[in-house]
Design an enzyme around this catalytic site. Structure first.
Site, PDB file in Angstrom:
ATOM      1  N   ASN A   1       0.814  -1.213   0.000  1.00  0.00           N
ATOM      2  CA  ASN A   1       0.000   0.000   0.000  1.00  0.00           C
ATOM      3  C   ASN A   1       0.849   1.266   0.000  1.00  0.00           C
ATOM      4  OD1 ASN A   1      -2.194  -1.703   0.118  1.00  0.00           O
ATOM      5  ND2 ASN A   1      -2.809  -1.147   2.191  1.00  0.00           N
TER       6      ASN A   1
ATOM      7  N   ARG B   1     -10.003  -4.119 -14.449  1.00  0.00           N
ATOM      8  CA  ARG B   1      -8.902  -5.013 -14.067  1.00  0.00           C
ATOM      9  C   ARG B   1      -9.411  -6.436 -14.151  1.00  0.00           C
ATOM     10  NH1 ARG B   1      -5.218  -1.494 -11.631  1.00  0.00           N
ATOM     11  NH2 ARG B   1      -6.139   0.222 -10.437  1.00  0.00           N
TER      12      ARG B   1
ATOM     13  N   ARG C   1      -4.310   1.983 -13.716  1.00  0.00           N
ATOM     14  CA  ARG C   1      -2.920   2.120 -13.279  1.00  0.00           C
ATOM     15  C   ARG C   1      -2.356   0.803 -12.747  1.00  0.00           C
ATOM     16  NH1 ARG C   1      -1.485   7.707 -11.354  1.00  0.00           N
ATOM     17  NH2 ARG C   1      -3.554   7.515 -10.470  1.00  0.00           N
TER      18      ARG C   1
ATOM     19  N   HIS D   1     -14.857  -3.231  -0.179  1.00  0.00           N
ATOM     20  CA  HIS D   1     -14.725  -2.576  -1.487  1.00  0.00           C
ATOM     21  C   HIS D   1     -16.066  -2.173  -2.089  1.00  0.00           C
ATOM     22  CE1 HIS D   1     -13.440  -2.478  -5.865  1.00  0.00           C
ATOM     23  NE2 HIS D   1     -12.477  -1.790  -5.297  1.00  0.00           N
TER      24      HIS D   1
ATOM     25  N   ARG E   1     -13.988   3.124   4.291  1.00  0.00           N
ATOM     26  CA  ARG E   1     -12.821   2.288   4.558  1.00  0.00           C
ATOM     27  C   ARG E   1     -11.534   3.093   4.665  1.00  0.00           C
ATOM     28  NH1 ARG E   1     -11.224  -0.608  -0.459  1.00  0.00           N
ATOM     29  NH2 ARG E   1      -9.706   1.088  -0.636  1.00  0.00           N
TER      30      ARG E   1
ATOM     31  N   TYR F   1     -11.668  -9.474  -1.931  1.00  0.00           N
ATOM     32  CA  TYR F   1     -12.327  -8.181  -1.845  1.00  0.00           C
ATOM     33  C   TYR F   1     -13.814  -8.389  -1.590  1.00  0.00           C
ATOM     34  CZ  TYR F   1      -8.264  -5.835  -4.008  1.00  0.00           C
ATOM     35  OH  TYR F   1      -7.028  -5.337  -4.294  1.00  0.00           O
TER      36      TYR F   1
ATOM     37  N   HIS G   1     -14.208   3.198 -15.187  1.00  0.00           N
ATOM     38  CA  HIS G   1     -14.085   2.447 -13.943  1.00  0.00           C
ATOM     39  C   HIS G   1     -15.311   1.575 -13.680  1.00  0.00           C
ATOM     40  CE1 HIS G   1     -13.783   2.252  -9.370  1.00  0.00           C
ATOM     41  NE2 HIS G   1     -12.617   1.789  -9.762  1.00  0.00           N
TER      42      HIS G   1
END
EC number: 2.7.4.1
Length: 773
Positions: free
Chosen positions: A116, A449, A479, A666, A638, A542, A509
């Site tokens: 992270n 992703r 990214r 998430h 979060r 997640y 997204h």
């Protein structure tokens, strides 16, 4: 606040709580749809003066009819985004520090903190450094310039990294040794063992090493991002000048070298002994630099900026642009140097000069410099030191192999909840059924992703081979996933699939897919709208939600959205969905203001929202105004939170919580009281400026009463958690709740039990309109 709390620094106030079982399962709330707001967390650390004497009945910035106005644009009311992110990393590190967690779970979080912080430095610190270099002085909502933020972030990061290393040295490493997992220094081995390791080094490691010397004949070597390196000073004679060389520790070799397996072939005994690869290299430098004196050495690691930006408006080819970004990132500016403590001054001076770093960008670490590989210790066969393994469960409405998934979705909407429900048995099953069904005409999907061996991509390829029309939006600007997405995009194109590479000016997204199916009564649209990626591996770790629906309006909205991806016309309005860019910001603002209006009219008004990050100043301002109007607001955030809860007269009706545990929270859930007829939404967007204005995002309303009840249960369990929930204070600090004398109530554990029992998301609306479970 009913449960006991830990102290402000995260230590446990109630010693008995350390013995509380982490896997204890408390009963669920009797009626999850009837929210009982938790005790109010009023925490006033800001002197807002007379201007803050707001009455709950006011709906604008004015405190009262006869009092001065509260300036909600005052930077005092906004926390800094970057410092809030570091507060989150403190909560993640707490999972490594918390000895109530199984030992290897603590090791896992030690690794996660490194991952992270690496990303944080690459993205956020790198961006700040770019702005400083460009003399940008614009102030953020909290009143800081880029230079001020850069300085404060570097200062705040230092104790976090030091505490991580201290945790390893003083807690994790000794605890591992007590459990028979020893991470040794070379000096701890016998002479015979050291000899055998030296032979192994010469045979298997040495051929892969390449020393790079810096002298008048050799330029300073390129240091790759996040690679672990040894800086070595040598000299040919006592009166000669020292020479600097860099030795890269190879990432394609095992970091943990099993001593017993090498010495006598006995791996996996009662005691497992390891040495780190970098220590083996360090102790055999004489084989790499023969006939010279090894004067000194030091391990170091650099982090490079990931903020490489290109102008999409002038790019001729998004595919080519993405490839160039990946290449340029390799050589980007260094934003951090981690190096061993007590590093020789000569080594540090050379590195700082050649990497163009200020002293504040250097972090001296007393311990291993890179904990990412420590997660491999979880592969050891030590169930006694690990959390119980979790296998995502079949969805109770889709677990029968004879189930026609399209018929089931037609009957009622289906809510899936990962990792409690299997991704393979829900979303993957939906796409596979569409790929094989002869009545399916077309499949469309957006990929942000996905896994490197993605079965989702393979299913879309199979669909194309089966004669379906397939269109896929692959975001090339995701990214750190650009390379993976580039490879999949090319593979899809090779199969003749229509591929869009993103949208100019926006990052896509959204996590959506659409199936067009021919049926007896005409063409029907089946949709999946999720909060998480089409990624089978992260779906095991997640926490995410997804809606499978045959709702015509949702399908129509997705048709418009996918036409925007592959065409060029962008719609501002949609039938039922909230879409960014488009109507999302406006709709969320209207929903918040409607609650404020209800409160001013004396009606019950409440907002419960769960998200990853709350950063957008305009939304924060609306929430402040709603609180001042009398709206009760519970936020489960979060990560980053700009909003200050508990400020008297401004946000004293707002509570902010954060849940950190074995699964990464998430999903995004939004609940608005709406005069007693609550409205629920789920989707991909946080309340961040980038999500509301600069990305393509989708939020879908959940209108099925049975699914609303399921979302109510999830929110209520989170708000009832006394094991993993943190309470935010107005100064940005967090305290973790501890069970005290109460039974431990962990959201993740309780939802796992619901999934095992087949009750989670099993409810449906009965024919008479009642709820069936």
């Amino acid at each position: 606040m009913a449960p006991d709390q830990s102290s402000a620094d995260g230590s446990v106030a109630d010693a008995d709580a350390e013995d509380a079982p982490d896997d204890g399962v408390a009963a669920e709330p009797e009626d999850a749809q009837q929210f009982a707001p938790p005790p109010r967390n009023v925490d006033v650390d800001i002197d807002v003066g007379d201007d803050a004497a707001a009455s709950p009945g006011s709906g604008d910035d004015s405190a009262s009819d006869d009092g001065p106005a509260v300036d909600l644009d005052d930077p005092e009311y906004y926390l800094n985004r970057e410092l809030s992110e570091l507060e989150f990393q403190q909560r993640v590190l707490h999972e490594a520090l918390d000895d109530r967690n199984p030992l290897l779970e603590r090791v896992k979080f030690l690794s996660i903190v490194t991952e992270n912080l690496d990303e944080f430095f690459r993205k956020r610190v790198g961006g700040l450094k770019q702005q400083v270099a460009a003399d940008v002085t614009d102030r953020t909502a909290d009143g800081r310039t880029p230079g001020e933020q850069w300085t404060e972030v570097l200062e705040a990061s230092r104790p976090l990294l030091e505490r991580q290393s201290e945790c390893y040295r003083e807690e994790i490493r000794p605890a591992l040794a007590d459990e028979g997992i020893e991470i040794l220094d070379i000096e701890d081995l016998s002479p015979g063992e050291r000899t055998q390791l030296r032979e192994y080094f010469e045979r298997s490691i040495l051929p892969a090493l390449t020393p790079l010397t810096f002298d008048p004949a050799h330029p300073f070597p390129f240091i790759s991002n996040q690679s672990l390196s040894l800086a070595v000073l040598t000299r040919e004679s006592p009166d000669a000048d020292v020479t600097f060389s860099r030795v890269k520790i190879p990432r394609n070799q095992l970091r943990f070298i099993d001593v017993d397996e090498l010495v006598d072939g006995d791996a996996g005994g009662e005691t497992q002994r390891f040495v780190l690869l970098e220590e083996l290299v360090r102790n055999n430098l004489d084989l790499l630099f023969p006939e010279v004196e090894i004067v000194d050495d030091a391990l170091f690691r650099v982090t490079r900026n990931a903020e490489v930006r290109r102008d999409e408006e002038v790019a001729e080819d998004l595919l080519e642009m993405a490839e160039e970004v990946i290449e340029e990132r390799r050589f980007a500016t260094v934003v951090r140097l981690e190096i061993e403590s007590d590093v020789p001054a000569a080594i540090l001076d050379i590195l700082r000069e050649q990497l163009d770093l200020e002293a504040r960008e250097v972090f001296e670490i007393d311990g291993p410099l890179d904990f990412r590989d420590f997660g491999t210790l979880l592969d050891l066969d030590r169930p006694d030191l690990s959390v119980d393994r979790w296998t995502p469960q079949p969805h109770p409405r889709l677990d029968d192999p004879a189930t026609d998934i399209f018929e089931e979705i037609r009957r009622d909407d289906v809510l899936v909840h990962h990792p409690y429900h299997s991704f393979t048995g829900t979303v993957q099953q939906f796409l596979e059924a569409a790929a094989e069904d002869p009545d399916v005409l077309a499949i469309k999907a957006s990929i942000y992703r996905t896994a490197s061996d993605s079965q989702v991509i393979q299913t879309l390829i199979d669909a194309a081979r089966n004669g379906k029309q397939v269109a896929v939006m692959v975001e090339l600007k995701a990214r750190f996933d650009e390379k993976n997405n580039l490879e999949w995009a090319k593979r899809l194109e090779e199969e003749g699939i229509h591929v869009a590479y993103g949208t100019i000016g926006y990052k896509t997204h959204t996590k959506t897919s659409l199936v067009v199916r021919r049926e007896d009564d005409g063409v029907r649209l089946y949709s999946h709208v999720g909060t998480g990626n089409y990624h089978s591996e992260t779906a095991k770790q997640y926490e995410d939600l997804g809606l499978l629906t045959a709702d015509r309006d949702v399908g129509h909205d997705l048709v418009r959205l996918f036409n925007y991806f592959t065409g060029h016309a962008r719609h501002e309005d949609y039938r039922t969905m909230l879409v960014a860019p488009g109507n999302m910001r406006r709709q969320f603002t209207d929903l918040i203001r409607a609650e404020a209006a209800a409160a001013r009219n004396g009606e019950d008004a409440r907002i419960v929202a769960k998200m990853n990050r709350l950063e957008d100043p305009e939304i924060v301002r609306e929430l402040y105004a709603a609180s001042m109007a009398g709206v009760d607001i519970e936020l489960i955030v979060r990560d980053i939170c700009r909003l200050r809860p508990g400020v008297e007269g401004v946000s004293d009706r707002i509570d902010v919580y954060s849940v950190v545990g074995r699964f990464l929270e998430h999903s995004r859930i939004f609940r608005f009281e709406n005069g007693g007829d609550p409205r629920f939404f789920v989707g991909s967007a946080d309340w961040m400026t980038r999500n509301l204005d600069n990305r393509v995002e989708t939020i879908v309303p959940i209108e099925d009463p049975a699914l609303q009840a399921e979302l109510s249960t999830v929110l209520e369990l989170l708000l009832d958690d006394n094991r993993r929930r943190w309470v935010m204070h107005s100064d940005g600090r967090y305290e973790q709740l501890v069970p005290g004398d109460d039974q431990s109530r962990s959201t993740h554990q309780r939802l796992m039990e619901r999934a095992r029992s087949g009750r989670h998301c099993a409810r449906r609306v009965s024919s008479d309109g009642g709820d069936e479970s």
